[in-house]
Motif scaffolding. Structure first.
Motif, mmCIF file in Angstrom:
data_model
loop_
_atom_site.group_PDB
_atom_site.id
_atom_site.type_symbol
_atom_site.label_atom_id
_atom_site.label_comp_id
_atom_site.label_asym_id
_atom_site.label_seq_id
_atom_site.Cartn_x
_atom_site.Cartn_y
_atom_site.Cartn_z
ATOM 1 N N ILE A 86 53.537 50.531 40.113
ATOM 2 C CA ILE A 86 52.143 50.112 40.286
ATOM 3 C C ILE A 86 52.029 48.596 40.200
ATOM 4 O O ILE A 86 51.351 47.958 41.008
ATOM 5 N N TYR A 87 52.715 48.051 39.210
ATOM 6 C CA TYR A 87 52.680 46.605 39.033
ATOM 7 C C TYR A 87 53.250 45.906 40.271
ATOM 8 O O TYR A 87 52.664 44.939 40.777
ATOM 9 N N ALA A 88 54.366 46.404 40.781
ATOM 10 C CA ALA A 88 54.977 45.811 41.975
ATOM 11 C C ALA A 88 54.056 45.961 43.183
ATOM 12 O O ALA A 88 53.900 45.036 43.986
ATOM 13 N N SER A 89 53.433 47.129 43.311
ATOM 14 C CA SER A 89 52.523 47.362 44.424
ATOM 15 C C SER A 89 51.310 46.435 44.349
ATOM 16 O O SER A 89 50.907 45.838 45.355
ATOM 17 N N ILE A 90 50.764 46.319 43.163
ATOM 18 C CA ILE A 90 49.611 45.432 42.984
ATOM 19 C C ILE A 90 50.000 43.991 43.255
ATOM 20 O O ILE A 90 49.254 43.231 43.876
ATOM 21 N N LYS A 91 51.176 43.638 42.812
ATOM 22 C CA LYS A 91 51.644 42.271 43.045
ATOM 23 C C LYS A 91 51.812 41.997 44.548
ATOM 24 O O LYS A 91 51.429 40.946 45.051
ATOM 25 N N ARG A 92 52.386 42.972 45.241
ATOM 26 C CA ARG A 92 52.559 42.811 46.689
ATOM 27 C C ARG A 92 51.206 42.679 47.392
ATOM 28 O O ARG A 92 51.013 41.834 48.257
ATOM 29 N N GLU A 93 50.276 43.519 46.999
ATOM 30 C CA GLU A 93 48.943 43.456 47.584
ATOM 31 C C GLU A 93 48.282 42.110 47.297
ATOM 32 O O GLU A 93 47.618 41.536 48.168
ATOM 33 N N GLY A 94 48.479 41.634 46.084
ATOM 34 C CA GLY A 94 47.925 40.334 45.723
ATOM 35 C C GLY A 94 48.518 39.215 46.568
ATOM 36 O O GLY A 94 47.795 38.296 46.994
ATOM 37 N N ALA B 95 42.078 31.312 47.410
ATOM 38 C CA ALA B 95 43.297 32.110 47.235
ATOM 39 C C ALA B 95 43.825 32.023 45.811
ATOM 40 O O ALA B 95 44.304 33.026 45.244
ATOM 41 N N LYS B 96 43.755 30.849 45.230
ATOM 42 C CA LYS B 96 44.243 30.688 43.847
ATOM 43 C C LYS B 96 43.411 31.537 42.880
ATOM 44 O O LYS B 96 43.938 32.178 41.978
ATOM 45 N N LYS B 97 42.104 31.546 43.078
ATOM 46 C CA LYS B 97 41.229 32.332 42.201
ATOM 47 C C LYS B 97 41.508 33.830 42.348
ATOM 48 O O LYS B 97 41.569 34.573 41.373
ATOM 49 N N ILE B 98 41.664 34.284 43.587
ATOM 50 C CA ILE B 98 41.903 35.710 43.824
ATOM 51 C C ILE B 98 43.256 36.140 43.242
ATOM 52 O O ILE B 98 43.383 37.225 42.650
ATOM 53 N N GLU B 99 44.271 35.292 43.391
ATOM 54 C CA GLU B 99 45.599 35.627 42.838
ATOM 55 C C GLU B 99 45.544 35.743 41.322
ATOM 56 O O GLU B 99 46.119 36.684 40.737
ATOM 57 N N ALA C 19 43.836 38.969 40.495
ATOM 58 C CA ALA C 19 44.694 40.126 40.778
ATOM 59 C C ALA C 19 45.761 40.293 39.693
ATOM 60 O O ALA C 19 46.067 41.410 39.258
ATOM 61 N N GLN C 20 46.351 39.205 39.276
ATOM 62 C CA GLN C 20 47.381 39.282 38.231
ATOM 63 C C GLN C 20 46.783 39.738 36.905
ATOM 64 O O GLN C 20 47.381 40.527 36.177
ATOM 65 N N GLN C 21 45.584 39.243 36.611
ATOM 66 C CA GLN C 21 44.933 39.678 35.377
ATOM 67 C C GLN C 21 44.590 41.165 35.436
ATOM 68 O O GLN C 21 44.763 41.897 34.468
ATOM 69 N N ALA C 22 44.098 41.595 36.585
ATOM 70 C CA ALA C 22 43.762 43.010 36.747
ATOM 71 C C ALA C 22 45.015 43.884 36.632
ATOM 72 O O ALA C 22 44.997 44.946 36.009
ATOM 73 N N ALA C 23 46.110 43.418 37.229
ATOM 74 C CA ALA C 23 47.364 44.181 37.162
ATOM 75 C C ALA C 23 47.857 44.266 35.718
ATOM 76 O O ALA C 23 48.267 45.337 35.254
ATOM 77 N N ALA C 24 47.828 43.139 35.028
ATOM 78 C CA ALA C 24 48.275 43.134 33.630
ATOM 79 C C ALA C 24 47.391 44.032 32.780
ATOM 80 O O ALA C 24 47.877 44.770 31.907
#
Length: 194
Positions: A109-117, A132-136, A139-144
């Motif tokens: 899931i983490y890898a998938s979310i990271k790829r999507e991000g 893009a910086k804000k969205i990344e 996304a990383q915070q949401a994944a974590a």
């Protein structure tokens, strides 16, 4: 029964030998009341033999029964403990596999979310680097957060199930003090997994 008969025969043989030795020990002298002494001696020997035989019969039988019963109880308890231990080990292995599988799924899931991000970042970079910086970062915070939340929920569920199984086993075999001590030790171990 054979032991009792053997003990009685042994006592009678010793009594007979002692009587013969005592009777032959007088030499040429005979006392007027030596017959009465011999009779008294034989009576005492017989009384001793009967008393010893009865004691041996009635005392050893309950002791043997008690020891045999105690041994059977201990063997049964050990067998039950072994079965409970095997069941607990099987449950532990099952939950360990589930936890490993869940960890693998979390990694996927983490890898998938990271790829999507990353894909989202590339698309948004065309429009604006700042966005893009804000969205990344989001996304990383949401994944974590999702990984942390999923991991916590899985650990809580595994701990709850393990405690439930342990409680059932412990309610059958262990005192209330032992239960409290074992639950505290297990919770400490679960806490170390975090």
């Amino acid at each position: 029964m054979k032991r009792n008969v053997t003990a009685i025969v042994t006592v009678l043989a010793v009594t007979g030998l002692a009587t013969a030795a005592w009777a032959s020990g007088g030499g040429g002298e005979h006392h007027a009341d030596s017959g009465a002494l011999l009779k008294d001696f034989l009576y005492r020997c017989l009384n001793f033999g009967v008393t010893f035989g009865l004691l041996a019969y009635f005392v050893t039988k309950p002791i043997r029964k008690g020891l045999a019963g105690r041994r059977e109880g201990i063997e049964k308890s050990l067998q039950e403990a072994k079965v409970a231990q095997q069941a607990a080990e099987a449950k532990f292995a099952e939950y360990d596999q589930k936890l490993a599988k869940a960890s693998s799924e979390i990694d996927d899931i983490y890898a998938s979310i990271k790829r999507e991000g990353e894909l989202e970042r590339d698309r948004i970079l065309a429009e604006a680097k700042e966005t893009a910086k804000k969205i990344e970062a989001e996304a990383q915070q949401a994944a974590a957060l999702e990984v942390s939340k999923a991991s916590g929920e899985l650990r809580q569920e595994a701990a709850r199930l393990a405690i439930e199984i342990a409680r059932e086993i412990l309610n059958k075999k262990i005192t209330e003090q032992d239960q409290t001590r074992l639950v505290d030790e297990y919770m400490q171990k679960v806490g170390e997994l975090h």
